[in-house]
Design a protein around this motif. Sequence first.
Motif, mmCIF file in Angstrom:
data_model
loop_
_atom_site.group_PDB
_atom_site.id
_atom_site.type_symbol
_atom_site.label_atom_id
_atom_site.label_comp_id
_atom_site.label_asym_id
_atom_site.label_seq_id
_atom_site.Cartn_x
_atom_site.Cartn_y
_atom_site.Cartn_z
ATOM 1 N N ARG B 89 10.901 -5.669 -5.813
ATOM 2 C CA ARG B 89 9.456 -5.848 -5.901
ATOM 3 C C ARG B 89 9.028 -7.146 -5.208
ATOM 4 N N ASN B 90 9.888 -8.162 -5.316
ATOM 5 C CA ASN B 90 9.570 -9.444 -4.683
ATOM 6 C C ASN B 90 9.633 -9.403 -3.158
ATOM 7 N N LEU B 91 10.182 -8.314 -2.631
ATOM 8 C CA LEU B 91 10.203 -8.189 -1.169
ATOM 9 C C LEU B 91 8.831 -7.831 -0.622
ATOM 10 N N PHE B 92 7.972 -7.317 -1.506
ATOM 11 C CA PHE B 92 6.665 -6.866 -1.029
ATOM 12 C C PHE B 92 5.742 -8.049 -0.761
ATOM 13 N N TYR B 93 4.877 -7.859 0.205
ATOM 14 C CA TYR B 93 3.863 -8.862 0.525
ATOM 15 C C TYR B 93 3.059 -9.182 -0.726
ATOM 16 N N GLY B 94 2.919 -10.456 -1.035
ATOM 17 C CA GLY B 94 2.169 -10.855 -2.226
ATOM 18 C C GLY B 94 2.964 -10.639 -3.500
ATOM 19 N N PHE B 95 4.256 -10.334 -3.384
ATOM 20 C CA PHE B 95 5.164 -10.139 -4.519
ATOM 21 C C PHE B 95 4.718 -9.010 -5.443
ATOM 22 N N GLN B 96 3.980 -8.057 -4.902
ATOM 23 C CA GLN B 96 3.518 -6.952 -5.741
ATOM 24 C C GLN B 96 3.637 -5.649 -4.989
ATOM 25 N N SER B 97 4.062 -4.638 -5.721
ATOM 26 C CA SER B 97 4.282 -3.356 -5.072
ATOM 27 C C SER B 97 3.245 -2.350 -5.533
ATOM 28 N N HIS B 98 1.988 -2.733 -5.541
ATOM 29 C CA HIS B 98 0.984 -1.794 -6.049
ATOM 30 C C HIS B 98 0.274 -1.082 -4.902
ATOM 31 N N GLY B 99 -0.482 -0.073 -5.324
ATOM 32 C CA GLY B 99 -1.344 0.620 -4.370
ATOM 33 C C GLY B 99 -0.553 1.345 -3.313
ATOM 34 N N ASN B 100 -1.178 1.481 -2.169
ATOM 35 C CA ASN B 100 -0.542 2.252 -1.108
ATOM 36 C C ASN B 100 0.069 1.334 -0.058
ATOM 37 N N GLN B 101 0.374 0.096 -0.468
ATOM 38 C CA GLN B 101 0.890 -0.838 0.509
ATOM 39 C C GLN B 101 2.413 -0.789 0.554
ATOM 40 N N ASP B 102 2.915 0.186 1.267
ATOM 41 C CA ASP B 102 4.361 0.337 1.389
ATOM 42 C C ASP B 102 4.925 -0.706 2.344
ATOM 43 N N ILE B 103 6.169 -1.057 2.090
ATOM 44 C CA ILE B 103 6.878 -1.840 3.098
ATOM 45 C C ILE B 103 7.229 -0.889 4.234
ATOM 46 N N LEU B 104 6.894 -1.299 5.446
ATOM 47 C CA LEU B 104 7.260 -0.491 6.597
ATOM 48 C C LEU B 104 7.868 -1.399 7.660
ATOM 49 N N ILE B 105 9.076 -1.062 8.071
ATOM 50 C CA ILE B 105 9.719 -1.796 9.158
ATOM 51 C C ILE B 105 10.083 -0.759 10.196
ATOM 52 N N LYS B 106 9.571 -0.894 11.410
ATOM 53 C CA LYS B 106 9.899 0.142 12.396
ATOM 54 C C LYS B 106 9.891 -0.400 13.808
ATOM 55 N N SER B 107 10.565 0.325 14.660
ATOM 56 C CA SER B 107 10.458 0.036 16.083
ATOM 57 C C SER B 107 10.215 1.358 16.778
#
Lengths: 222, 350
Positions: B89-107
């Motif tokens: 959960r702490n990996l998420f921006y703002g330390f919160q994993s709420h809403g539709n803000q998924d972590i996305l890493i892509k190339s």
Amino acid sequence: MPKASKPPKIKPQQLLVEGKNDRHVIWALCEKHQLPETFSVEVPSEEDFGQGIEAVLAEIPIRLKQENFRTLGIVIDADQDLAARWQSVSSRLNAKGYQNIPKAPPLDGWVYTEREATNLPKVGVWLMPDNQLPGMLENFVARLISEDDGLLTKAELFLHDVEQAGLNRYTLIHNPKALIHTWLACQQTPGMPMGQAITSQILSYNSPLALVFVEWLRRLFY
Amino acid sequence: MLNDLTVQNYRCFKDLHIKDFARVNLLVGMNNSGKTSLLEAIYLLVNQDDINRSLIELLQNRAETDKLPGLSGDGNQYQLSQYLSEEVRNLFYGFQSHGNQDILIKSSNPDLSLSIHKINNKHIFNQDAFEIICSDGSNAPIKINLLADGTVVKHDNLPLLPKKPSLLLASSNLNYQKLSELWNSILLTPKENKVVSALQILEPAVRRVGFTSYPNYHSSILLKLDTYPQPIPLISMGEGMRRILAIAMASVTVENGFLLVDEIETGLHYEAQSEMWHFILEIAQELDIQVFATTHSWDCIASFQEALAQLEDDSIGKLFRLSRQHENIRAVEYNSNELSVAVRQSIEVR
């Protein structure tokens, strides 16, 4: 193995000029007009190789990329073709996102005024001597001599004779340099550098052109 | 090689795009501008076929988890630390994993993506469960569930493209166990000589490197020097030797892959850094490695530029500064030409 280059100091406001003489003249004018030191005057080291203008143009985009950078002033010689020189600097600024740059340099120097909207660093450009005529720093400095100065006329005549006789060892483009140094050679302390001549008030820091230039610095850096 | 990268809602990155990576990329920026996080994001993306391990490794580097939890299970289900979900959960921006803000890493080139989003776990309250989806653009995406009690469930078992080797070197050096594993893989190959040549940057008398079976003993790694008849323990030499050893071992063992190094200049004098960059630039081309390294040091930037300028093709190296403007972080790129002007004129790029 080359030595490591000096780590840069953080300087959010910079005035980029072609050579050390520009720097001393500008420092002297600032001192006389009591402008606080809120900006540094940067000289490319390639000056020694006679590439001042190319080095300045190459540095513009790199200086603009600096972190937390606020203001870049650019002082360059118009040389023989003022319009071409203006074009070469404005196209580089344009490539970095600066728009609505005037087609020709304003008489009182150019300052970019739309930085609130664009978030780009503030930029100003001055073409020596006066944003209208071809020429260089030395033409600007000659205009700090009062108009009724008999010595200036005499120095002009002297150089005219030298050139007529083919005795000049400078290229004719550098006549303004020869002129100001001939004039300086005939002062109470012969051969004083231009900056010192301003500081000791042999050259007038209050001439109309000097006042326009100082006002441009004020608009840009304060 | 990664050509571009997008990172959304990961650590300090709300939405970061970088394009036109080079083969060797030096990353600079203020503290907290996300240099280490960017290395991590790249590491996760290029290690997606082994995402559990890379995720844990990365949390360990940040000391957010104490020890590698035992990977027990039947291959598709593991039991990991129960604190894992909190750490994720702490990996998420703002330390919160709420809403539709998924972590996305892509190339987009190559086509790789990794996303982490929160899922509802009705069984346990107050704890988040996550789904990780990895895709390499060719096969069906792999889905992994990370439950709140630390259970990891892999749904599909389709293999992704063959894994490209990669190593993430934190600012602290590799431990003995990791170094000896790497050594095993290059023992008696020409790569062993490359490691020796890297050590010669700092100590020209080095001829051979040897690993002993005493991992806790001070003489676990020994060097043979021309100047002494008996082997000399590595540990008796400076910090720089250990750094060079770690960098050299890591580079020669990630052929066709990725080398990620945090604070690369640690322990190295300016002149040694310049030699180190020669080594890295050369090995990156020879073994087809893409390098991402971070630094705070002007000397490191100057030595990078110096080494780069001596190459026939200086486009293989670039510097990127992560630059924070309010909420957003963007990357400012410098090519070799710009870098050489900046170094010569002492124009700040950090």
